[in-house]
Design a protein around this motif. Structure first.
Motif, PDB file in Angstrom:
ATOM      1  N   LYS A   1      -0.933   5.872   4.334  1.00 22.46           N
ATOM      2  CA  LYS A   1      -0.689   6.049   2.892  1.00 22.46           C
ATOM      3  C   LYS A   1      -0.555   7.516   2.517  1.00 22.46           C
ATOM      4  CE  LYS A   1      -2.637   5.040  -1.667  1.00 22.46           C
ATOM      5  NZ  LYS A   1      -3.772   4.418  -2.410  1.00 22.46           N
TER       6      LYS A   1
ATOM      7  N   LYS B   1       3.656   4.594   1.674  1.00 22.98           N
ATOM      8  CA  LYS B   1       2.733   4.013   0.697  1.00 22.98           C
ATOM      9  C   LYS B   1       2.974   2.495   0.564  1.00 22.98           C
ATOM     10  CE  LYS B   1       1.597   7.980  -2.272  1.00 22.98           C
ATOM     11  NZ  LYS B   1       1.290   8.784  -1.104  1.00 22.98           N
ATOM     12  N   ASN B   2       4.221   2.076   0.615  1.00 25.05           N
ATOM     13  CA  ASN B   2       4.528   0.646   0.547  1.00 25.05           C
ATOM     14  C   ASN B   2       3.961  -0.096   1.758  1.00 25.05           C
ATOM     15  OD1 ASN B   2       5.847   0.754  -1.903  1.00 25.05           O
ATOM     16  ND2 ASN B   2       7.884   0.950  -1.015  1.00 25.05           N
TER      17      ASN B   2
ATOM     18  N   LEU C   1      12.024  -3.507   4.665  1.00 22.92           N
ATOM     19  CA  LEU C   1      11.996  -2.257   3.902  1.00 22.92           C
ATOM     20  C   LEU C   1      13.416  -1.866   3.501  1.00 22.92           C
ATOM     21  CD1 LEU C   1       9.371  -0.207   5.956  1.00 22.92           C
ATOM     22  CD2 LEU C   1       9.009  -1.731   3.999  1.00 22.92           C
ATOM     23  N   LYS C   2      13.511  -1.005   2.491  1.00 27.79           N
ATOM     24  CA  LYS C   2      14.812  -0.623   1.947  1.00 27.79           C
ATOM     25  C   LYS C   2      15.217   0.763   2.424  1.00 27.79           C
ATOM     26  CE  LYS C   2      14.215  -3.372  -2.270  1.00 27.79           C
ATOM     27  NZ  LYS C   2      14.131  -3.333  -3.755  1.00 27.79           N
TER      28      LYS C   2
ATOM     29  N   ASN D   1       8.103  -8.534   5.829  1.00 31.98           N
ATOM     30  CA  ASN D   1       8.573  -7.674   4.745  1.00 31.98           C
ATOM     31  C   ASN D   1       9.672  -6.734   5.235  1.00 31.98           C
ATOM     32  OD1 ASN D   1       6.189  -8.097   2.604  1.00 31.98           O
ATOM     33  ND2 ASN D   1       5.275  -7.876   4.624  1.00 31.98           N
TER      34      ASN D   1
ATOM     35  N   THR E   1      15.115   4.241   0.205  1.00 24.97           N
ATOM     36  CA  THR E   1      13.872   4.201  -0.567  1.00 24.97           C
ATOM     37  C   THR E   1      12.665   4.302   0.359  1.00 24.97           C
ATOM     38  OG1 THR E   1      14.874   2.817  -2.278  1.00 24.97           O
ATOM     39  CG2 THR E   1      12.470   2.849  -2.181  1.00 24.97           C
ATOM     40  N   ASP E   2      12.625   3.449   1.374  1.00 23.18           N
ATOM     41  CA  ASP E   2      11.483   3.400   2.288  1.00 23.18           C
ATOM     42  C   ASP E   2      11.706   4.178   3.584  1.00 23.18           C
ATOM     43  OD1 ASP E   2       9.805   1.637   0.706  1.00 23.18           O
ATOM     44  OD2 ASP E   2      11.221   0.038   1.221  1.00 23.18           O
TER      45      ASP E   2
ATOM     46  N   GLY F   1       0.351  -0.520   1.351  1.00 23.04           N
ATOM     47  CA  GLY F   1       0.070  -1.587   0.398  1.00 23.04           C
ATOM     48  C   GLY F   1       0.217  -2.966   1.014  1.00 23.04           C
ATOM     49  N   ILE F   2       1.192  -3.125   1.906  1.00 28.40           N
ATOM     50  CA  ILE F   2       1.403  -4.410   2.572  1.00 28.40           C
ATOM     51  C   ILE F   2       0.261  -4.713   3.545  1.00 28.40           C
ATOM     52  CG2 ILE F   2       2.870  -5.640   4.232  1.00 28.40           C
ATOM     53  CD1 ILE F   2       5.255  -4.059   2.974  1.00 28.40           C
TER      54      ILE F   2
ATOM     55  N   ILE G   1       7.400   7.204  -0.153  1.00 26.91           N
ATOM     56  CA  ILE G   1       7.317   5.888  -0.805  1.00 26.91           C
ATOM     57  C   ILE G   1       7.167   4.789   0.237  1.00 26.91           C
ATOM     58  CG2 ILE G   1       8.628   4.179  -2.145  1.00 26.91           C
ATOM     59  CD1 ILE G   1       9.878   6.506  -3.671  1.00 26.91           C
ATOM     60  N   GLY G   2       7.938   4.891   1.314  1.00 29.03           N
ATOM     61  CA  GLY G   2       7.889   3.884   2.368  1.00 29.03           C
ATOM     62  C   GLY G   2       6.508   3.783   2.999  1.00 29.03           C
TER      63      GLY G   2
END
Length: 200
Positions: free
Chosen positions: A35, A102-103, A73-74, A71, A77-78, A106-107, A99-100
């Protein structure tokens, strides 16, 4: 840890024809501090016998016990993909964005050790590969945590693919001299569909 497979999870060997598409799967552990990490970069250098299929990179997060991804990822973005040529080889660099990371955190939540980051890269065997050779494709991970400690990891057991084929020499049974102009035809076993179609 960093693992790599070919076509499916835990598969380390496959064989393909020239120009037949196949997919490598790079699998990296999720660090507990991702993170707040400074960087997470994966590098894949393709041998000259492999051609990268443009825009084929995708990244996902999945539970290690699951064959399918949980999941996706984009891109942009990620994660960001950089593809460049060097010494006649294609180099692919996949970098997670802030951002990636941190995402992903979160997952995974507190179960980060149960998840992995999966990177998919598609290639084809080209004519530089030769006949009857194995092509090994490894990868490496450069991870810098929140306090700037850097960790460099390479795939422990790199997968490989084979181009197949064989060299054939025909000789005269009496003189044992090579026969010039000998011709051969090799074919795969006909599948039931091939038989029905009348191709074989």
């Amino acid at each position: 840890l960093l693992n790599k497979d070919i076509m499916r999870i835990d598969n380390k060997f496959s064989s393909f024809d020239i120009n037949e598409e196949h997919t490598w799967i790079i699998r990296g552990s999720v660090p507990s501090d991702i993170k707040d990490a400074l960087s997470y970069k994966v590098f894949d250098r393709l041998e000259k016998g492999l051609t990268y299929i443009a825009d084929s990179v995708s990244v996902a997060v999945a539970e290690k016990t699951e064959i399918e991804n949980n999941n996706d990822l984009k891109e942009f973005t990620d994660y960001i993909t950089d593809v460049y040529e060097e010494d006649g080889c294609t180099n692919i660099e996949i970098s997670l964005t802030e951002i990636g990371m941190k995402n992903i955190a979160g997952i995974a939540g507190n179960d980060y050790d149960k998840y992995e980051i999966r990177i998919y890269i598609s290639t084809m065997i080209n004519t530089d590969a030769g006949v009857g050779v194995d092509i090994i494709n490894s990868a490496s991970l450069d991870y810098e945590n929140a306090v700037g400690h850097e960790f460099f990891i390479e795939v422990e057991c790199a997968p490989k693919i084979s181009t197949g084929g064989l060299n054939i020499l025909k000789v005269d049974s009496l003189s044992e001299k090579n026969l010039s102009g000998a011709e051969f035809k090799l074919a795969r076993d006909a599948s039931p569909d091939d038989v029905k179609s009348g191709k074989y």
